[in-house]
Scaffold this motif. Sequence first.
Motif, PDB file in Angstrom:
ATOM      1  N   GLN A 289       0.705  -1.537  -0.134  1.00 22.21           N
ATOM      2  CA  GLN A 289       0.062   0.065  -0.017  1.00 22.21           C
ATOM      3  C   GLN A 289       0.824   1.275  -0.462  1.00 22.21           C
ATOM      4  N   ALA A 290       2.105   0.859   0.607  1.00 14.77           N
ATOM      5  CA  ALA A 290       3.012   2.437   0.661  1.00 14.77           C
ATOM      6  C   ALA A 290       3.551   3.065  -0.464  1.00 14.77           C
ATOM      7  N   ASP A 291       3.556   1.395  -0.750  1.00 13.30           N
ATOM      8  CA  ASP A 291       4.582   1.723  -2.449  1.00 13.30           C
ATOM      9  C   ASP A 291       3.467   2.670  -3.383  1.00 13.30           C
ATOM     10  N   LEU A 292       2.128   1.706  -3.166  1.00 13.71           N
ATOM     11  CA  LEU A 292       1.183   2.511  -4.166  1.00 13.71           C
ATOM     12  C   LEU A 292       0.592   3.999  -3.906  1.00 13.71           C
ATOM     13  N   GLU A 293       0.802   4.272  -2.665  1.00  9.85           N
ATOM     14  CA  GLU A 293       1.011   5.929  -2.320  1.00  9.85           C
ATOM     15  C   GLU A 293       2.115   6.351  -2.914  1.00  9.85           C
ATOM     16  N   PHE A 294       3.205   5.418  -2.589  1.00  9.28           N
ATOM     17  CA  PHE A 294       4.479   6.400  -3.167  1.00  9.28           C
ATOM     18  C   PHE A 294       4.617   6.675  -4.961  1.00  9.28           C
ATOM     19  N   CYS A 295       4.268   5.950  -5.741  1.00  4.37           N
ATOM     20  CA  CYS A 295       4.186   5.563  -7.066  1.00  4.37           C
ATOM     21  C   CYS A 295       2.732   6.435  -7.577  1.00  4.37           C
ATOM     22  N   LEU A 296       1.657   7.048  -6.828  1.00  9.07           N
ATOM     23  CA  LEU A 296       0.896   7.588  -7.489  1.00  9.07           C
ATOM     24  C   LEU A 296       1.437   8.576  -7.053  1.00  9.07           C
ATOM     25  N   HIS A 297       1.532   9.713  -5.866  1.00  9.52           N
ATOM     26  CA  HIS A 297       2.155  10.464  -5.841  1.00  9.52           C
ATOM     27  C   HIS A 297       2.872  11.081  -6.529  1.00  9.52           C
ATOM     28  N   LEU A 298       4.271   9.936  -7.102  1.00 13.02           N
ATOM     29  CA  LEU A 298       5.627  10.916  -8.281  1.00 13.02           C
ATOM     30  C   LEU A 298       4.296  10.828  -9.295  1.00 13.02           C
TER      31      LEU A 298
END
Length: 214
Positions: A195-204
């Motif tokens: 989930q943290a990976d996902l948030e990070f990628c979405l943010h980028l």
Amino acid sequence: MSQSYEKSRPAYRQSYEIIREMIISGALPRGTKIVEEKLASELGVSRTPIRESIRKLEQEGLIANKKVVNPSEKDLRNTFQVRILLEGYSARCAATYLHENELALLKECVRVGRTGTIDEIMRANESFHEIIVQASNNAVMIEMIDRMQSIIYLFRRTVVYYNRPFLIDEHERIYDAIHARDGQTAELLMQQHLQADLEFCLHLLSDKKSTSHH
């Protein structure tokens, strides 16, 4: 990898890996039209292996309608939702089934994650998830994750290259839970990690959109 093995590997496999790398590194930017003849002449192979490579990359979701995909936020969310379910379950299985030698390999992945070069960290990150997925011992599930490998790889690079905070700390906590044979915690931690990976990628992604004036 020995030289003779390299040479004997089918042209298709090599073409596939080269084209995948071109897409992932951005040498073939997102949205680029894929022209078989052009790739065949660039790679010095016939069109057959190129055609097979394109077919596999279409299955893996990196090419669609003869163009390099530009994964949308929705694609990203969808892919990660499936990963969160399947890899969370795999982490639970790993806590029950992993042998000592596999646990040692997981621990080594964490160590390299802290000390390695970018490429070593990439490989360690990949192995970490791979060992855990294999622990599910569920061929259908392993194949589903395998079919998403290219998209996963695309985002894994993003997470490593942009140095997502706490990435390796989370790996270590997942390892600790698996080592302690605590399946419930391992599953939860893996879900939170992805989930943290996902948030990070979405943010980028949203950052790139707001700054994409090229």
